[in-house]
Scaffold this active site. Structure first.
Site, short mmCIF file in Angstrom:
data_model
loop_
_atom_site.label_atom_id
_atom_site.label_comp_id
_atom_site.label_asym_id
_atom_site.label_seq_id
_atom_site.Cartn_x
_atom_site.Cartn_y
_atom_site.Cartn_z
CE LYS A 110 -4.22 -1.98 1.83
NZ LYS A 110 -5.03 -2.25 3.02
CE LYS A 189 -9.07 -11.41 -9.09
NZ LYS A 189 -8.42 -11.51 -7.82
CE LYS A 192 -12.29 -1.00 -6.20
NZ LYS A 192 -12.85 -1.06 -4.89
#
Ligand code: AMP
Ligand code: TRP
Length: 319
Positions: A110, A189, A192
């Site tokens: 992240k 796949k 988003k």
């Protein structure tokens, strides 16, 4: 079996989320004790805009209820309505070696993506451990990226149990290996982050655009078409039973219909499949009081379990 799931209130749900995570969860409600919450404390680590956080949490709650979470069968609540979890998070922090968190992939990933390297983001797995351990969870259904977090929860539980005796149930991660990955409009796949999704609650024109963006080959309209390699077919079959699937295969093999027809069919199938959920979702968003009532009902039930557990923990820790 007691199963607990935390759902991130982030953005629009797509059919990959539905078939990969939501549908199995809805089906598990009948034979298990399900605890399901909207993880709005966790969402704070990536978003500090209060209005957006509030809206996202309510939208996520409406979406999951509309899709079939039954607040009578499952305990369904908003994470921040059961504050015991934050107290346990602090207590568990005393049993969490720095090294355990330093090894966590998700923090590094992240930060690499540009999120602030805050203490909140760093200690995120301890809060997740508190979610899991507060409710004596046996099973945590997760995607691959979350397995390490369940292992961290287990490690922390072992450490506490070593110190205090058998206080916490050791949780296990459950990965739905046998479920196929749903592919997106470009054949990768569905995700988003690839912008290749078909969104369950998208407005009609957005959904139409998403479906028309599915990549197809240039076989002429009259010719037979290969359903095996067709991305439209691959998605459409998710909404069909065996008979419907065979009929559609026959239409591909017969020729005389273009991909436009099949995209139109997919559009209809998807709208039909989610018709009830789509209208229920609109209804809940128009009636925020009803939504809040349902969430309060769930929070009350979760709190009952949480306070019994916390009493035992207070005795041990000396609070
Ligand atoms: P995400 O928001 O991408 O973390 O997805 C939430 C959950 O939805 C994951 O844990 C998966 O179980 C499921 N999921 C997401 N994308 C797909 C996909 N393309 N196919 C199947 N399952 C998916
Ligand atoms: N971290 C999870 C995610 O990003 C959400 C979550 C928070 C969770 N607490 C949990 C999942 C407890 C399972 C159990 O998807």
């Amino acid at each position: 079996m007691r199963i607990l799931t935390g759902l991130q209130p982030s953005g629009d749900l797509h059919i990959g989320n539905f078939f990969g995570a939501i549908k199995p969860m809805i089906e598990a409600q009948d034979d298990n004790e399900m605890l399901i919450f909207i993880a709005n404390y966790h969402a704070m680590t990536s978003n500090q805009n209060g209005e957006i956080l509030r809206q996202n949490a309510l939208k996520a709650a409406a979406a999951f209820l509309a899709l079939g979470i039954d607040p009578k069968k499952s305990i369904f609540w908003l994470q921040s309505d059961v504050k015991e979890v934050l107290e346990l998070y602090w207590i568990l922090s005393q049993f969490t070696p720095m090294g355990l968190l330093e090894r966590a992939h998700s923090f590094k990933d992240k930060v690499a993506k540009g999120l602030n390297a805050s203490h909140g983001l760093f200690s995120y797995p301890v809060l997740m451990a508190a979610d899991i351990l507060l409710f004596d969870t046996q099973l945590v259904p997760v995607g691959k990226d979350q397995i390490q977090h369940v292992e961290i929860a287990r490690d922390i539980a072992l450490k506490v149990n070593n110190e205090w005796g058998e206080l916490f149930t050791l949780p296990e991660a459950k990965i739905n290996e046998d479920l196929a990955v749903v592919l997106g409009t470009d054949g990768a796949k569905m995700s988003k982050s690839y912008k290749n999704t078909l969104d369950i609650f998208a407005p009609l024109n957005t959904l139409k655009k998403q479906i028309s963006s599915i990549i197809t080959d240039s076989t002429p309209l009259e010719s037979p078409k290969d359903w095996q390699t067709c991305k439209v077919f691959n998605i459409a079959k998710l909404f069909l039973d065996e008979k419907g699937t065979n009929e559609l295969k026959a239409r591909y093999e017969r020729g005389g219909e273009g991909y436009g027809h099949f995209k139109g069919l997919l559009n209809e199938l998807m709208l039909e499949y989610f018709a009830k959920a789509r209208s229920e979702y609109e209804l809940l968003l128009k009636e925020p009081n009803k939504l809040k009532e349902l969430l309060e009902f769930g929070a009350k039930r979760a709190k009952e379990l949480a306070s019994v557990k916390m009493q035992k923990i207070y005795e041990k820790i000396g609070l």
